[in-house]
Scaffold this motif. Sequence first.
Motif, short mmCIF file in Angstrom:
data_model
loop_
_atom_site.label_atom_id
_atom_site.label_comp_id
_atom_site.label_asym_id
_atom_site.label_seq_id
_atom_site.Cartn_x
_atom_site.Cartn_y
_atom_site.Cartn_z
N SER A 42 0.86 -1.19 0.00
CA SER A 42 0.00 0.00 0.00
C SER A 42 0.90 1.24 0.00
O SER A 42 1.83 1.32 0.80
CB SER A 42 -0.89 -0.02 1.25
OG SER A 42 -1.25 1.29 1.63
N THR A 43 0.61 2.19 -0.89
CA THR A 43 1.44 3.41 -0.91
C THR A 43 1.24 4.21 0.38
O THR A 43 2.16 4.89 0.83
CB THR A 43 1.11 4.29 -2.13
OG1 THR A 43 -0.29 4.58 -2.12
CG2 THR A 43 1.50 3.62 -3.43
N GLN A 77 -0.92 -2.33 -6.13
CA GLN A 77 -0.84 -2.53 -4.68
C GLN A 77 -1.44 -3.91 -4.39
O GLN A 77 -2.53 -4.23 -4.90
CB GLN A 77 -1.64 -1.48 -3.94
CG GLN A 77 -1.22 -0.05 -4.19
CD GLN A 77 -2.03 0.93 -3.37
OE1 GLN A 77 -1.50 1.62 -2.51
NE2 GLN A 77 -3.32 1.01 -3.63
N ARG A 130 -5.67 -0.15 0.75
CA ARG A 130 -6.71 0.06 1.78
C ARG A 130 -7.58 1.25 1.44
O ARG A 130 -7.10 2.27 0.97
CB ARG A 130 -6.06 0.33 3.14
CG ARG A 130 -5.49 -0.89 3.79
CD ARG A 130 -6.60 -1.74 4.45
NE ARG A 130 -6.23 -3.15 4.54
CZ ARG A 130 -6.71 -4.13 3.77
NH1 ARG A 130 -7.62 -3.89 2.87
NH2 ARG A 130 -6.31 -5.37 3.93
N ARG A 172 -11.28 3.55 2.91
CA ARG A 172 -11.86 4.05 4.17
C ARG A 172 -12.46 2.88 4.94
O ARG A 172 -12.89 1.90 4.36
CB ARG A 172 -12.97 5.06 3.87
CG ARG A 172 -12.49 6.45 3.63
CD ARG A 172 -13.69 7.38 3.44
NE ARG A 172 -14.44 7.51 4.67
CZ ARG A 172 -15.77 7.36 4.76
NH1 ARG A 172 -16.49 7.08 3.71
NH2 ARG A 172 -16.37 7.53 5.92
N LYS A 192 -18.30 4.96 -8.93
CA LYS A 192 -17.11 5.49 -8.25
C LYS A 192 -15.88 5.31 -9.14
O LYS A 192 -15.60 4.20 -9.60
CB LYS A 192 -16.92 4.75 -6.92
CG LYS A 192 -15.72 5.22 -6.13
CD LYS A 192 -15.86 4.83 -4.67
CE LYS A 192 -14.57 5.02 -3.91
NZ LYS A 192 -14.73 4.85 -2.46
C1 BTN Z 1 -11.80 4.95 -0.33
O1 BTN Z 1 -12.54 5.42 -1.19
O2 BTN Z 1 -12.21 4.11 0.49
C2 BTN Z 1 -10.38 5.43 -0.27
C3 BTN Z 1 -9.49 4.70 -1.24
C4 BTN Z 1 -8.05 5.16 -1.21
C5 BTN Z 1 -7.16 4.29 -2.07
C6 BTN Z 1 -5.77 4.84 -2.19
S1 BTN Z 1 -4.82 4.06 -3.45
C7 BTN Z 1 -3.38 4.83 -2.89
C8 BTN Z 1 -3.44 4.80 -1.38
N1 BTN Z 1 -2.91 3.56 -0.86
C9 BTN Z 1 -3.84 2.83 -0.24
O3 BTN Z 1 -3.67 1.71 0.29
N2 BTN Z 1 -5.02 3.46 -0.26
C10 BTN Z 1 -4.91 4.75 -0.94
#
Ligand code: BTN
Length: 249
Positions: A19-20, A43, A47, A49, A113
């Motif tokens: 995950s970034t 990734q 992750r 929200r 989305k």
């Molecule tokens: C959402 O809508 O639930 C938020 C999503 C966020 C995804 C981004 S991708 C780059 C960064 N790294 C992650 O693990 N999550 C965010």
Amino acid sequence: MLGTVSFGRSLIIEDELPSTNAKAKELAREGGIHGQVIIARTQCSGRGRMQREWQSPKGGLWMSIIIRPNLSLANASKLTLAASVAVVDALKELYRLPVGIKWPNDLIYNGHKIAGILGEVVGEWNRVQTLILGIGINANFPRENLGSSIAAATLQEILGHEVDLNKLTAAILLHLEKQVSALEADMFEELCINWTARAVGIGEEVKVIRGEEVFRGIFRGISQEGELLLETDHGEVRFSAGEVRLRSK
Ligand code: BTN
């Protein structure tokens, strides 16, 4: 070509990361600078929200930015609102795409989305003052690559062609840097107006889900703190982004 002062001037690009956001947190703890950007082509443990999994196939834009802003804790949540405004403006500028924001920061095109934003504080905000802004955009891949997510769409499908991820990254970082500077200059009311002008669902009947509880009412917009304002039969109720999900009626 980056037109920013600090955002993206330090940039790490990896083929694959869990995950970034996780990587950015690690770098922030080791002293990563304001505006440092981490991008991964894919990734394996992205992750979203509320601890949800975020599918991140090759072709998407998966990036995180280390933000060390001149802002108090009370104003930290506004950074994710600012990020959603920045992404909407970048997509409009590059592709003339009318994208809306579903509270707090889902980016929606035609009910689907296409992008999400995840803000995470590193350590104790008051001491460390660092936020990781993770931005995920479904760009150059067909939606089938997201598995079961039928409510999602990708830029490639919407536009009928692939997009230049470098240009998209640069445009987002430029808009984001502008938004963050405006917040640092106390332009909260302006952010609220800008967010509201891009929001979807204001004035509509919605359900707000908090754990097992369901609240029904009219979505009246956001407070200056970024809380959702719900007009219920028993008066106005405010919700903050960490605790609830918003659904149409
Ligand atoms: C959402 O809508 O639930 C938020 C999503 C966020 C995804 C981004 S991708 C780059 C960064 N790294 C992650 O693990 N999550 C965010």
